[in-house]
Each structure stands twice: as structure tokens, then as C-alpha cells.
Design an enzyme around this catalytic site. Structure first.
Site, mmCIF file in Angstrom:
data_model
loop_
_atom_site.group_PDB
_atom_site.id
_atom_site.type_symbol
_atom_site.label_atom_id
_atom_site.label_comp_id
_atom_site.label_asym_id
_atom_site.label_seq_id
_atom_site.Cartn_x
_atom_site.Cartn_y
_atom_site.Cartn_z
ATOM 1 N N LYS A 42 -3.395 -10.382 -6.731
ATOM 2 C CA LYS A 42 -4.712 -10.753 -6.210
ATOM 3 C C LYS A 42 -5.803 -9.786 -6.683
ATOM 4 O O LYS A 42 -5.533 -8.609 -6.930
ATOM 5 C CB LYS A 42 -4.683 -10.847 -4.669
ATOM 6 C CG LYS A 42 -5.011 -9.573 -3.946
ATOM 7 C CD LYS A 42 -5.244 -9.818 -2.467
ATOM 8 C CE LYS A 42 -5.669 -8.526 -1.799
ATOM 9 N NZ LYS A 42 -7.082 -8.238 -1.800
ATOM 10 N N LYS A 63 0.825 -1.222 0.000
ATOM 11 C CA LYS A 63 0.000 0.000 0.000
ATOM 12 C C LYS A 63 0.854 1.265 0.000
ATOM 13 O O LYS A 63 0.423 2.312 -0.474
ATOM 14 C CB LYS A 63 -0.984 -0.017 1.181
ATOM 15 C CG LYS A 63 -2.014 -1.132 1.040
ATOM 16 C CD LYS A 63 -3.434 -0.759 1.423
ATOM 17 C CE LYS A 63 -4.369 -1.860 0.950
ATOM 18 N NZ LYS A 63 -5.736 -1.754 1.382
ATOM 19 N N LYS A 97 -10.657 -5.043 -4.362
ATOM 20 C CA LYS A 97 -11.855 -4.241 -4.596
ATOM 21 C C LYS A 97 -11.578 -2.750 -4.795
ATOM 22 O O LYS A 97 -12.452 -2.017 -5.217
ATOM 23 C CB LYS A 97 -12.878 -4.455 -3.472
ATOM 24 C CG LYS A 97 -12.478 -3.948 -2.096
ATOM 25 C CD LYS A 97 -13.644 -4.115 -1.160
ATOM 26 C CE LYS A 97 -13.265 -4.250 0.282
ATOM 27 N NZ LYS A 97 -12.343 -3.243 0.829
HETATM 28 P P1 ATP Z 1 -8.817 -3.080 -0.809
HETATM 29 O O1 ATP Z 1 -8.430 -3.305 -2.241
HETATM 30 O O2 ATP Z 1 -9.887 -2.052 -0.634
HETATM 31 O O3 ATP Z 1 -7.678 -2.913 0.132
HETATM 32 P P2 ATP Z 1 -9.502 -5.912 -0.537
HETATM 33 O O4 ATP Z 1 -10.193 -6.355 -1.781
HETATM 34 O O5 ATP Z 1 -8.135 -6.440 -0.289
HETATM 35 O O6 ATP Z 1 -9.596 -4.367 -0.349
HETATM 36 P P3 ATP Z 1 -10.397 -6.121 2.199
HETATM 37 O O7 ATP Z 1 -11.416 -5.201 2.769
HETATM 38 O O8 ATP Z 1 -8.974 -5.796 2.511
HETATM 39 O O9 ATP Z 1 -10.504 -6.303 0.636
HETATM 40 O O10 ATP Z 1 -10.712 -7.598 2.622
HETATM 41 C C1 ATP Z 1 -11.961 -8.132 2.877
HETATM 42 C C2 ATP Z 1 -11.835 -9.641 2.982
HETATM 43 O O11 ATP Z 1 -11.737 -10.205 1.669
HETATM 44 C C3 ATP Z 1 -10.583 -10.125 3.725
HETATM 45 O O12 ATP Z 1 -10.914 -11.245 4.507
HETATM 46 C C4 ATP Z 1 -9.650 -10.506 2.631
HETATM 47 O O13 ATP Z 1 -8.720 -11.481 3.026
HETATM 48 C C5 ATP Z 1 -10.612 -11.058 1.590
HETATM 49 N N1 ATP Z 1 -10.051 -10.932 0.254
HETATM 50 C C6 ATP Z 1 -9.597 -9.800 -0.327
HETATM 51 N N2 ATP Z 1 -9.170 -10.044 -1.571
HETATM 52 C C7 ATP Z 1 -9.345 -11.375 -1.787
HETATM 53 C C8 ATP Z 1 -9.084 -12.225 -2.893
HETATM 54 N N3 ATP Z 1 -8.551 -11.761 -3.997
HETATM 55 N N4 ATP Z 1 -9.377 -13.538 -2.770
HETATM 56 C C9 ATP Z 1 -9.930 -14.018 -1.637
HETATM 57 N N5 ATP Z 1 -10.203 -13.268 -0.556
HETATM 58 C C10 ATP Z 1 -9.914 -11.952 -0.620
#
Ligand code: ATP
Ligand code: LTN
Length: 331
Positions: free
Chosen positions: A195, A113, A198
């Protein structure tokens, strides 16, 4: 026998997407039958990256409605917002004082980040995992259902619980991660070596839970694969393997069954089928969402109840912690 505790959280940033659902939310729904569950929307974590206040406010309601539309039942689980329970910030401070900077320097999410937010590498981003440990330890959670990317943060939460327990006396339950065997790391559609995320700037990298059917079809059609042709899971072919993983989770078919089903077919047929499978999978959730999101009073009531439940549990732990570290009780 008392039920074991679950706590997990998601940041209100970006668009909730299929990786969040498969990696985390799906387990949340399943676990609420058997466990005492606390599901938090971590708005304090979200502001470690600059957020527009108006959008953040709206998105918090969107995400809470999505939690419920996904199947989290407010009658069974406490659904609440992190900033509504001040004990999170308070415990985070105490934990900050037993966390070594060396531990935080190792955190991969911080490093990633920092690269993405080069103009805003703030102290909150750095101590983010300590606040996350506070979220978990406040509720004496036994298990934390998360995707694979959160494993390192969970290890820190465990270390901090053990450190506090041995410095003072037994106070915290040492939490265990609950990471699904398949689907804990759904990959980006355009860049399958990273990965799915969102908050990705490129919305073609993910399928949002609220994407319309035509958008889903277009995103899957454009998903990066390779010059091979077989529909076969292979670690050296991240694009197609990721799509097969998603297909397998939704249809509950094994990789071998999928390979057989598409033996004499090409990427186009597989992708067309995958898009339809995803559209059907998301349909009930999307229908529920529209109804729930329009009922603001209902959402406020859910959050009020959730906050009250969370507050009781969190206060109990925080009072214990304050007593143990030597803070005198206010009179
Ligand atoms: P951001 O991009 O906004 O940082 P993010 O997509 O990584 O967000 P988080 O809010 O950080 O999402 O995570 C929410 C949940 O989703 C966490 O338990 C995280 O481990 C899970 N998660 C995030 N990305 C993935 C992925 N690509 N595959 C499976 N689980 C995921
Ligand atoms: N750090 C997590 C979100 C998060 C969380 C938590 C997850 C904050 N507090 C407590 C589980 C338990 C993330 O970025 N996905």
C-alpha cells in the site's frame, strides 16, 4: 432528529499523500454535511515510532492546515489534537484491561511496523489499537471513515465496545467502519504490491498532497507498470490498475471509459494525462494550504475550539466508564 456521529484520525507522521486523501479525507469532507464530525490529529499514536520533537510540532500545524485546506470546515466539524484531551489516554487504560494479548498479537499493522522498527518494538506500538478504540468510543461514534488498512483495528474497537457493554451495561455505541468502495487501498507507485504509505522512506512511492507539479510529473512517469501495453484494469497488473484507479476517482470516469479513451494510446500518454489530472486536482488544496498555514493564530483558534468541543463529549463518556467499573468519584 439528532445527527449521527463520525470520528476519524490521522497520525502526524511522514507526508500527507494522495492515498490518505482518497481513502479517508475525501470521505471526511463529504460526511461533515450530514453528520456530527470529530476529526482528530493523533499525535499520541505518532510517537509509537520515534519522532523528532521539532519536526513533530511543525508537522502537527502542517496537517491541521491540510485538513482545513482539503475542505474540513472548522465551523461544521471539531478539529483537535489527541494529546489535548487527556481522556483518550485514560479510556485507553481501562480498555487495555479488557483487551486480550491474543487479540493484539493478531494485528497485522503491529506485525508490519515491528519488522520496520526492529530496534524499537515498544509497548505503545503493541497497544496502539486499544488507544485507537478509545479515540472512537469516547465520542460514541457511529461511523469511522478510514482506508482498508484500518478495518482490523475497527473490528477490535467494535469487539471492545460490545465486551464492555456486556461486562457492565450499555455504555458505548458500537462503531461501524466507513470504507470507500473504490480507492480504499491506493498502492505504492514503485512497489504496487504494497500500500501507498505516507511514511515510506522512498518518496517516489507516493504523491504528497503538497508535491509541486514537476515532482508529480516525475513520480508518475517513474511509476512501475508492466511489459503489457493496454490501459486496462486487471488484478494481475497491479501497477497500471493502481494508476487507473487514481485516474478514475479523480475524473469520475469508469474503468471502461478510461480503457476506451486510451484505446490506441500507450503508457506514456496515459501517464502524462494522469499527472496533469492530479496536478489540477491538488491545485485548489495547495492554494488554500499556503494561506491557512501562514495564519498561526487562526490555527490556534481552531484547535482551541476543537479541544473544547471534544473535551465536553469525551468527559461525559469517561465519567460514565469510571462509574461503571467501580472507581469512586473524587470529592
Ligand atoms: P504511516 O505510513 O505514517 O503509518 P499511513 O499512510 O498508513 O501512515 P495513517 O495516518 O496511518 O496513514 O492513515 C490515515 C488514513 O489514511 C487512514 O484512514 C488510512 O486507512 C488511510 N490510508 C492510509 N494509506 C492508504 C492508502 N494507501 N489508500 C487508501 N487509504 C489509505
Ligand atoms: N490507526 C489509524 C489512525 C487512527 C484512527 C483513530 C483512525 C488513530 N485513531 C481513530 C480512525 C479513528 C491509522 O493508522 N491510520
Amino acid at each position: 432528529m439528532e445527527k449521527k456521529r463520525i470520528l476519524s484520525g490521522i497520525q502526524p507522521s511522514g507526508n500527507l499523500m494522495i492515498g490518505n486523501y482518497i481513502g479517508a479525507l475525501k470521505s471526511w469532507v463529504k460526511m461533515q454535511e450530514e453528520y456530527d464530525c470529530y476529526y482528530v490529529l493523533v499525535d499520541m499514536h505518532a510517537i509509537t515510532v520515534r519522532q523528532d520533537p521539532k519536526i513533530l510540532r511543525r508537522r502537527c500545524y502542517d496537517f491541521i492546515a491540510l485538513y482545513i485546506a482539503s475542505g474540513i470546515d472548522p465551523e461544521k466539524s471539531a478539529i483537535f489534537i489527541q494529546s489535548h484531551v487527556s481522556a483518550h489516554a485514560e479510556l485507553a487504560w481501562v480498555l487495555n484491561c479488557i483487551t486480550y494479548t491474543g487479540e493484539l498479537n493478531r494485528m497485522t499493522q503491529f506485525k508490519e511496523k515491528s519488522v520496520k522498527n526492529i530496534k524499537n518494538i515498544n509497548a505503545g506500538l503493541y497497544t496502539y489499537p486499544v488507544l485507537m478504540a478509545a479515540d472512537i468510543l469516547l465520542y460514541q461514534a457511529h461511523f469511522v471513515p478510514v482506508g482498508h488498512d484500518q478495518k482490523q483495528h475497527l473490528e477490535l474497537a467494535r469487539d471492545l465496545a460490545q465486551r464492555f457493554n456486556s461486562l457492565y451495561s450499555d455504555t458505548f455505541t458500537v462503531p461501524k467502519p466507513y470504507i470507500p468502495k473504490v480507492g480504499a487501498r491506493i498502492m505504492s507507485l514503485q512497489e504496487p504490491e504494497k500500500k501507498m504509505s505516507k511514511s515510506d522512506e522512498n518518496i517516489n512511492n507516493y504523491i504528497a498532497l503538497l508535491d509541486e507539479p514537476d515532482i508529480i510529473r516525475a513520480k508518475i512517469r517513474r511509476a512501475v507498470t508492466d511489459s503489457n501495453t493496454s490501459i486496462e484494469y486487471d488484478n494481475n497488473r497491479p501497477g497500471i490498475s493502481n494508476l487507473i484507479t487514481i485516474y478514475s476517482i479523480i475524473t469520475e470516469k469508469s474503468f471502461d471509459e478510461i480503457k476506451d479513451d486510451f484505446k490506441n494510446k500507450g503508457y506514456k500518454e496515459f501517464k502524462d494525462d494522469l499527472a496533469e489530472v492530479i496536478i489540477e486536482y491538488l491545485k485548489p488544496l495547495q492554494n488554500n494550504y499556503k494561506r491557512i498555514r501562514n495564519d498561526k493564530q487562526y490555527l490556534e483558534d481552531v484547535l482551541k475550539n476543537g479541544k473544547e468541543q471534544a473535551f465536553r463529549s469525551a468527559r461525559k463518556t469517561l465519567s460514565k466508564v469510571y462509574r461503571k467499573v467501580g472507581f469512586i468519584q473524587p470529592t
